[in-house]
Enzyme design. Structure first.
Site, PDB file in Angstrom:
ATOM      1  N   CYS A 282       0.840  -1.267   0.085  1.00 13.19           N
ATOM      2  CA  CYS A 282      -0.094   0.013   0.140  1.00 13.19           C
ATOM      3  C   CYS A 282       0.858   1.311  -0.207  1.00 13.19           C
ATOM      4  CB  CYS A 282      -0.937  -0.161   1.153  1.00 13.19           C
ATOM      5  SG  CYS A 282      -2.178  -1.519   1.086  1.00 13.19           S
TER       6      CYS A 282
HETATM    7  N1  LIG Z   1      -2.702  -5.900   1.855  1.00 13.69           N
HETATM    8  C1  LIG Z   1      -3.075  -4.995   2.594  1.00 13.69           C
HETATM    9  O1  LIG Z   1      -2.676  -4.938   3.789  1.00 13.69           O
HETATM   10  C2  LIG Z   1      -4.004  -4.086   1.976  1.00 13.69           C
HETATM   11  C3  LIG Z   1      -4.784  -3.069   2.697  1.00 13.69           C
HETATM   12  C4  LIG Z   1      -5.423  -2.280   2.100  1.00 13.69           C
HETATM   13  C5  LIG Z   1      -5.805  -2.359   0.675  1.00 13.69           C
HETATM   14  N2  LIG Z   1      -5.356  -3.079  -0.005  1.00 13.69           N
HETATM   15  C6  LIG Z   1      -5.744  -3.286  -1.356  1.00 13.69           C
HETATM   16  O2  LIG Z   1      -6.488  -4.413  -1.616  1.00 13.69           O
HETATM   17  C7  LIG Z   1      -6.258  -4.924  -3.031  1.00 13.69           C
HETATM   18  C8  LIG Z   1      -5.978  -6.405  -2.779  1.00 13.69           C
HETATM   19  O3  LIG Z   1      -4.949  -6.517  -1.961  1.00 13.69           O
HETATM   20  P1  LIG Z   1      -4.409  -7.883  -1.328  1.00 13.69           P
HETATM   21  O4  LIG Z   1      -3.153  -7.510  -0.354  1.00 13.69           O
HETATM   22  O5  LIG Z   1      -5.504  -8.678  -0.774  1.00 13.69           O
HETATM   23  O6  LIG Z   1      -3.836  -8.488  -2.722  1.00 13.69           O
HETATM   24  P2  LIG Z   1      -3.196 -10.223  -2.724  1.00 13.69           P
HETATM   25  O7  LIG Z   1      -2.431 -10.389  -3.844  1.00 13.69           O
HETATM   26  O8  LIG Z   1      -3.140 -10.690  -1.242  1.00 13.69           O
HETATM   27  O9  LIG Z   1      -4.745 -10.986  -3.005  1.00 13.69           O
HETATM   28  C9  LIG Z   1      -5.377 -10.716  -4.675  1.00 13.69           C
HETATM   29  C10 LIG Z   1      -5.997 -11.939  -5.028  1.00 13.69           C
HETATM   30  O10 LIG Z   1      -6.618 -11.657  -6.148  1.00 13.69           O
HETATM   31  C11 LIG Z   1      -6.602 -12.759  -7.153  1.00 13.69           C
HETATM   32  N3  LIG Z   1      -6.872 -12.423  -8.183  1.00 13.69           N
HETATM   33  C12 LIG Z   1      -6.218 -11.540  -8.985  1.00 13.69           C
HETATM   34  N4  LIG Z   1      -6.970 -11.341 -10.482  1.00 13.69           N
HETATM   35  C13 LIG Z   1      -7.883 -12.045 -10.252  1.00 13.69           C
HETATM   36  C14 LIG Z   1      -9.113 -12.144 -11.214  1.00 13.69           C
HETATM   37  N5  LIG Z   1      -9.251 -11.553 -12.276  1.00 13.69           N
HETATM   38  N6  LIG Z   1     -10.046 -13.067 -10.643  1.00 13.69           N
HETATM   39  C15 LIG Z   1     -10.023 -13.623  -9.525  1.00 13.69           C
HETATM   40  N7  LIG Z   1      -8.958 -13.419  -8.672  1.00 13.69           N
HETATM   41  C16 LIG Z   1      -7.859 -12.698  -9.072  1.00 13.69           C
HETATM   42  C17 LIG Z   1      -5.118 -13.207  -6.846  1.00 13.69           C
HETATM   43  O11 LIG Z   1      -4.835 -14.546  -7.083  1.00 13.69           O
HETATM   44  C18 LIG Z   1      -4.976 -13.180  -5.266  1.00 13.69           C
HETATM   45  O12 LIG Z   1      -5.452 -14.201  -4.638  1.00 13.69           O
HETATM   46  C19 LIG Z   1      -5.194  -4.010  -3.450  1.00 13.69           C
HETATM   47  O13 LIG Z   1      -5.966  -2.957  -4.227  1.00 13.69           O
HETATM   48  C20 LIG Z   1      -4.462  -3.620  -2.347  1.00 13.69           C
HETATM   49  O14 LIG Z   1      -3.916  -2.266  -2.635  1.00 13.69           O
HETATM   50  C21 LIG Z   1      -4.385  -4.145   0.646  1.00 13.69           C
END
Ligand SMILES: NC(=O)c1ccc[n+]([C@@H]2O[C@H](COP(=O)([O-])OP(=O)(O)OC[C@H]3O[C@@H](n4cnc5c(N)ncnc54)[C@H](O)[C@@H]3O)[C@@H](O)[C@H]2O)c1
Length: 445
Positions: A282
């Site tokens: 992030c």
């Molecule tokens: N990790 C954090 O602490 C956090 C906190 C706040 C916001 N975010 C935001 O949330 C969003 C997700 O982050 P995350 O950390 O959970 O990512 P992540 O990489 O842990 O998980 C994303 C998941 O989406 C899946 N994926 C990707 N494309 C796909 C598709 N087309 N169809 C189905 N599944 C799909 C991937 O396989 C993966 O399992 C991002 O925009 C991030 O910036 C993350």
């Protein structure tokens, strides 16, 4: 019925009622750090959750009742799966029966530094054929203001959906902080902004069944921008205190003592601490989504660009400090053995995304140092030209190293034993002093 509800279209009212009675079926697309805790929180509240991920290993793990996210216990997943409140699939077809779908896919940067929205686009296109009246679509992935309206809305409208009347669309930023126990998906206030007021109400109702506070804002853009304000605030303040450390070093002043002194002010000051650089999905990335968007209206986001420049310079600063310390000890860096302690981007987790430890290791190796690392959460590092396995005996490796560099301050480590074993320590987190350990061989950032 609450007063605001009377002006809602009947489709919205029926959807809200289903959520309030815990009869809604909710799809979560992307079961990562954000999506899996969200799926579990919603399922715990009593509704039925269908998780969808393109990664079949994650889907199979959930079906077996296993967890791959530290904050989500396997026992909780197993209980929800066996109660048929949580299921997982690689197929989007299950969304035909869903009342709501939340998109939690990654939003990284491309190699060029531009936003990579391909995951959002592919998820929305996969959802589109399964859209139906009386359904709400919510984007949770962090992105620049305008993404929901400019990118997601047209894809829904292509399917003939009337957004705000029969289908509802909103943005709701995720604020999860992996590893954190006091603020979780369930008790973190949830900001929601819809494309129309009815969209906001429906999306708010979906979250209100499981979350203690829902904060409605007037548009999707306000919700998108609020998330970027939160993360830009962090990035800029971290950069400011990192620069304070650089300035204090030149002036021969102890920055840590300065920070503690300033933090005694009971108002108007918030404590941030310097470190070896930013990490995670992030803070190093999200502000750059905003500055990229601003370029399209010919505006330079100066604070963001400067913060990014300072924060990304910190790994190089750490390496320079280590090189100087070794020089003082009569040892060239190219002949030195360096032990990095902690490589995850923050304490007590295994998350390596954007970790400054990778840059520090790469720079040390480039200069010819023999680098080892120890991290109880990260058994191996592979990629970015680095192939290393964590040493198993921290204190033995520390005793053999010319310099130990503490990059991540995991709680579980015995810092007193480490201080005893090592010959020279560069502490980029001030964890030694915070643990009450002081010694002339320990030098802090
Ligand atoms: N990790 C954090 O602490 C956090 C906190 C706040 C916001 N975010 C935001 O949330 C969003 C997700 O982050 P995350 O950390 O959970 O990512 P992540 O990489 O842990 O998980 C994303 C998941 O989406 C899946 N994926 C990707 N494309 C796909 C598709 N087309 N169809 C189905 N599944 C799909 C991937 O396989 C993966 O399992 C991002 O925009 C991030 O910036 C993350």
């Amino acid at each position: 019925m609450p007063e605001a509800r009377t002006s809602l279209p009947p489709t919205a009212s029926r959807l809200i009622e289903r959520f309030e009675k815990r009869q809604g079926r909710i799809g979560i697309v992307g079961l990562g750090y954000v999506g899996l805790p969200l799926a579990v929180t919603l399922a715990e509240s009593g509704c039925t959750v269908i998780g969808i991920d393109q990664d079949s290993a994650k889907v199979e793990a959930i079906q077996r009742g296993e967890s791959y996210i530290e904050d989500v216990p396997a026992s909780q997943i197993a209980a929800l799966v066996s109660a048929e409140r949580l299921s997982a699939s690689t197929s989007f077809e299950t969304l035909a029966q869903a009342d709501g779908v939340s998109i939690c896919v990654p939003t990284p940067l491309r190699k060029t530094g531009d936003p990579d929205l391909s995951f959002i686009v592919s998820a929305v296109r996969a959802i589109a054929p399964h859209l139906h009246p009386e359904m709400v679509v919510i984007l949770e992935s962090t992105s620049y203001p305008g993404t929901t309206r400019e990118l997601v809305l047209p894809e829904l409208e292509k399917q003939g959906c009337r957004v705000g009347t029969d289908l509802f669309l909103a943005f709701s930023p995720e604020r999860v902080d992996p590893g954190r126990k006091d603020w979780t998906t369930a008790n973190m206030p949830k900001v929601v902004g819809g494309i129309t007021p009815a969209c906001t109400e429906v999306a708010a109702a979906m979250y209100a069944q499981a979350m203690s506070a829902v904060v409605r804002v007037s548009s999707a853009e306000v919700a998108e921008m609020a998330k970027l304000l939160e993360n830009t605030f962090r990035a800029v303040n971290i950069a400011m205190v990192n620069e304070m450390a650089l300035m204090c070093e030149r002036l021969g002043i102890d920055v840590w003592e300065v920070i503690e002194a300033a933090a005694t002010k009971p108002f108007g000051f918030m404590k941030f601490t310097p470190g070896p650089g930013l990490g995670g999905h992030c803070i190093p990335i999200d502000p750059l989504y905003l500055s990229w968007k601003l370029k399209s209206v010919k505006y330079t986001a100066r604070f963001i660009e400067l913060a990014s420049e300072i924060n990304t310079s910190m790994p190089r600063h750490v390496v320079r400090r280590v090189q100087d310390l070794l020089n003082d000890a009569g040892k060239p860096l190219r002949e030195a053995r360096i032990l990095i302690v902690g490589v995850a981007y923050k304490p007590n987790v295994a998350d390596m995304r954007e970790s400054p430890a990778l840059d520090i290791i790469g720079l040390l190796q480039e200069k010819g140092a023999a680098v080892e690392y120890y991290d109880p959460y990260v058994p191996a590092l592979a990629g970015d030209g680095i192939e290393l396995r964590s040493v198993s005996d921290l204190n033995k490796a520390a005793g053999l190293a010319d310099c130990v560099v503490i990059v991540t301050d995991h709680r579980a480590l015995d810092y007193a034993a480490l201080a005893k074993a090592a010959r020279l320590i560069f502490d980029a987190r001030n964890v030694m002093a915070a643990s009450g350990i002081t010694d002339p061989k320990i030098v802090r950032l």
